[in-house]
Structure formats: structure tokens, C-alpha cells
Design an enzyme around this catalytic site. Structure first.
Site, PDB file in Angstrom:
ATOM      1  N   ILE A   1       0.822  -1.203   0.000  1.00  0.00           N
ATOM      2  CA  ILE A   1       0.000   0.000   0.000  1.00  0.00           C
ATOM      3  C   ILE A   1       0.862   1.263   0.000  1.00  0.00           C
ATOM      4  CG2 ILE A   1      -0.282   0.258   2.516  1.00  0.00           C
ATOM      5  CD1 ILE A   1      -3.046   0.671  -0.146  1.00  0.00           C
TER       6      ILE A   1
ATOM      7  N   ARG B   1      11.151  -2.620   8.785  1.00  0.00           N
ATOM      8  CA  ARG B   1      11.940  -3.606   9.503  1.00  0.00           C
ATOM      9  C   ARG B   1      12.519  -4.669   8.588  1.00  0.00           C
ATOM     10  NH1 ARG B   1       7.337  -7.169  12.767  1.00  0.00           N
ATOM     11  NH2 ARG B   1       6.364  -8.089  10.914  1.00  0.00           N
TER      12      ARG B   1
ATOM     13  N   LYS C   1      -5.611   2.602   7.042  1.00  0.00           N
ATOM     14  CA  LYS C   1      -6.734   1.857   7.597  1.00  0.00           C
ATOM     15  C   LYS C   1      -6.409   0.355   7.639  1.00  0.00           C
ATOM     16  CE  LYS C   1      -7.962  -0.472   3.994  1.00  0.00           C
ATOM     17  NZ  LYS C   1      -8.109  -1.928   4.003  1.00  0.00           N
TER      18      LYS C   1
ATOM     19  N   ASP D   1     -10.594  -6.453   6.299  1.00  0.00           N
ATOM     20  CA  ASP D   1      -9.621  -5.436   5.899  1.00  0.00           C
ATOM     21  C   ASP D   1     -10.156  -4.650   4.704  1.00  0.00           C
ATOM     22  OD1 ASP D   1      -6.676  -4.366   6.074  1.00  0.00           O
ATOM     23  OD2 ASP D   1      -7.012  -4.861   3.966  1.00  0.00           O
TER      24      ASP D   1
END
Length: 313
Positions: A15, A38, A92, A170
Site C-alpha cells: 500500500i 523492519r 486503515k 480489511d
């Protein structure tokens, strides 16, 4: 603040690369100064840090961060950012739980910082037209159909199947972010059935029935197993005609009176989203609507679990 907002992207997954980066690089209100990831993913021309703590210790000047990590780890990163005096945009869903999001809102308000729970689907081109058309109309019923192929939209994203990953909610929360924005009355979960693969801790499909305050039924059909044509549609029947929002709010049609025209729509949801974030940063204010997340939580609270075949990617 009149100079460009110096922003760092945190979490360089799909995203961030597909939506946030293009929107930021075409927006004069922002200067993208760093990325944090990470797993070592970074845009080659930017300073890179493994953790947000490393970013803070670097001495690099940052005004704001956009957090695009999975929701399970979002709260601690956002809390740390607010403690540094940085404004925060939350991709989101804004957190893994309601309590986390409310606590972040309180922190931002106490510190006079901007916090945006970024319901990007509300910025689809026709959503505000739908809201204006429905205002004052008597809602008879509604249907939300959000069916997509998880292998296309979330390839190898194992976090989505873990607790706090939301599964099919989601994308489903995008539909709820639109519905809660356009419907004139609040709606409540009446019953839900959640379909869990045997090897997953989040649902792959869901059937949810809502009723609004005046008794109108809104049925929701979510499915991550859709192949071929994808469906992101909301149909609202009113006493004065039918409204259809399709393609995730990109297209609108009505029977009866036509929707009001709009000439202030920016191209792309994320361009409009970052315009909103810039406004919040300039005013040091918050836009944190928890209604979509609350409806997802209620769907889980009311949910009957049905087991289905294991999900194999």
C-alpha cells in the site's frame, strides 16, 4: 506551518508503494524525507531506518509520519511518534482494537498534534455525491457487496490471517467507511456469520445484517475468494429512488433525481487523503472516526463462526 511538511513513511509494503508514495511525490504540501521498514524495503534515494526509534535518534528533522504497517503493531509506533511531537496518519484500519485508536486520539489531542484515521475510500470520487443525494431521504433497504480475490490484493501477506489482521474485514471496512459516511442514520449489527478457514485466525468471508435507527435493513456480503470480476458495490433503496455506488465509490447512478454534480474532486483517493492530512497538520487537529472499526468489532461480537476449507495461497 507554511513550508512543506517533512514526512516519513513507516512500513514499505504494497500500500505504501502503490498509493502513498505516488500521492506524496505529486503533492507540494509534503516533502518525503525518509522511510522506515523492519524488512529492509526502502526507496533508493531516501534515508532508511529499520525502526522508528532509529529515525528519532538520527537527528533527521521530521514533522509527520504515515504509518502503513499491519494494524497489529500500529499503536506502539504511532504512540512513539506522537511522543516525538510528530503528526500521524494511520493507514486503515487505524489499529487492531478500538481501545488503541481511542487512546491515540486522546494522546494527539492532549499534545495538540494532528492524527488522521485515513478512511481512504471516503475520498473516492462519487462518495460525497452519494451522501448529498441520500440526505433527507427515507432509507428502505441497502446491500453492500465487497468481493475480491485475496491472492491479488494481499499476496503473501500472512499478517492478514492472524488475530488483529481483520481477514476479509480489511477490505470490508472500506465499505463500512463509505456506508457510515453516506447514510443519514447510524446502523447497528443485528447478526453476522463469519467464515473461518481451518488454518486461519481471521475470516475469509462474512455475511452481516445491519439495521439503521429507523429499521431499514442493510445486508453485507464480504468474500475474499472472488475470482474474475471483482465487486465493490453499495446499493441503497429509498422512498425516492435507488442509489448505486460501484467500483468502490468511483461510479454512481441513481433512479429518480440525479446526484448533484461536484467539481472539487481530486484525482485519486490518496491525493485527496493527503490534502486532508495537510489541513489537519496546519490546524493541529484530529480526524479519527471510529464508527467503521466499531461495526467490525460488533460483527465479531455478534458473529456465529462457520469453519470452511483451509486457505492455501
Amino acid at each position: 506551518m507554511s513550508d512543506p511538511i517533512r514526512l516519513a513513511l513507516v512500513g514499505m509494503g504494497k500500500i505504501a508503494n502503490d498509493q502513498h508514495y505516488p500521492a506524496l511525490t505529486s503533492d507540494a504540501d509534503f516533502d518525503l524525507v525518509a522511510c522506515v521498514d523492519r524488512d529492509g524495503s526502502c526507496l533508493a534515494h531516501l534515508p532508511y531506518f529499520v525502526t522508528i526509534q532509529e529515525l528519532a535518534e538520527s537527528g533527521l528533522t521530521v514533522d509527520a509520519v504515515a504509518i502503513c504497517t499491519p494494524p497489529q503493531v500500529r499503536h506502539d509506533i504511532a504512540q512513539f511518534a506522537l511522543e516525538q511531537g510528530w503528526h500521524v496518519l494511520l493507514e486503515k484500519p487505524p489499529g487492531a482494537t478500538l481501545a488503541e485508536v481511542v487512546a491515540l486520539r486522546e494522546t494527539a489531542q492532549d499534545r495538540g498534534l494532528a492524527l488522521l484515521a485515513s478512511w481512504h475510500s471516503r475520498f473516492a470520487p462519487c462518495v460525497d455525491q452519494a451522501r448529498e443525494w441520500l440526505a433527507g431521504r427515507e432509507i428502505k433497504s441497502g446491500r453492500i457487496v465487497w468481493r475480491e480475490d485475496v491472492r491479488v490484493w494481499h499476496p503473501r501477506q500472512h499478517w492478514i490471517w492472524e488475530p488483529g489482521g481483520f481477514g476479509v474485514f480489511d477490505p470490508g471496512i472500506n465499505a463500512l467507511s463509505i456506508a457510515t459516511h453516506i447514510l443519514p442514520d447510524p446502523m447497528f449489527v443485528e447478526q453476522s456469520e463469519l467464515f473461518f478457514p481451518g488454518n486461519c485466525s481471521a475470516p475469509i468471508a462474512a455475511q452481516v445484517r445491519f439495521r439503521d435507527r429507523k429499521g431499514a435493513l442493510i445486508a453485507m456480503d464480504l468474500d475474499f475468494r472472488q475470482e474474475g470480476k471483482q465487486s465493490w458495490d453499495i446499493v441503497i433503496e429509498t422512498a425516492g429512488g435507488t442509489l448505486t455506488l460501484s467500483n468502490g465509490g468511483a461510479d454512481i447512478s441513481t433512479t429518480g433525481a440525479p446526484p448533484p454534480p461536484r467539481d472539487d474532486v481530486l484525482p485519486g483517493e490518496y491525493s485527496a487523503l493527503y490534502r486532508r492530512f495537510a489541513e489537519l497538520v496546519r490546524n493541529s487537529s484530529c480526524d479519527v472516526d471510529v464508527r467503521p472499526l466499531r461495526l467490525v468489532a460488533d460483527a465479531f461480537l455478534c458473529g456465529r463462526i462457520t469453519r470452511v476449507d483451509d486457505f492455501i495461497e
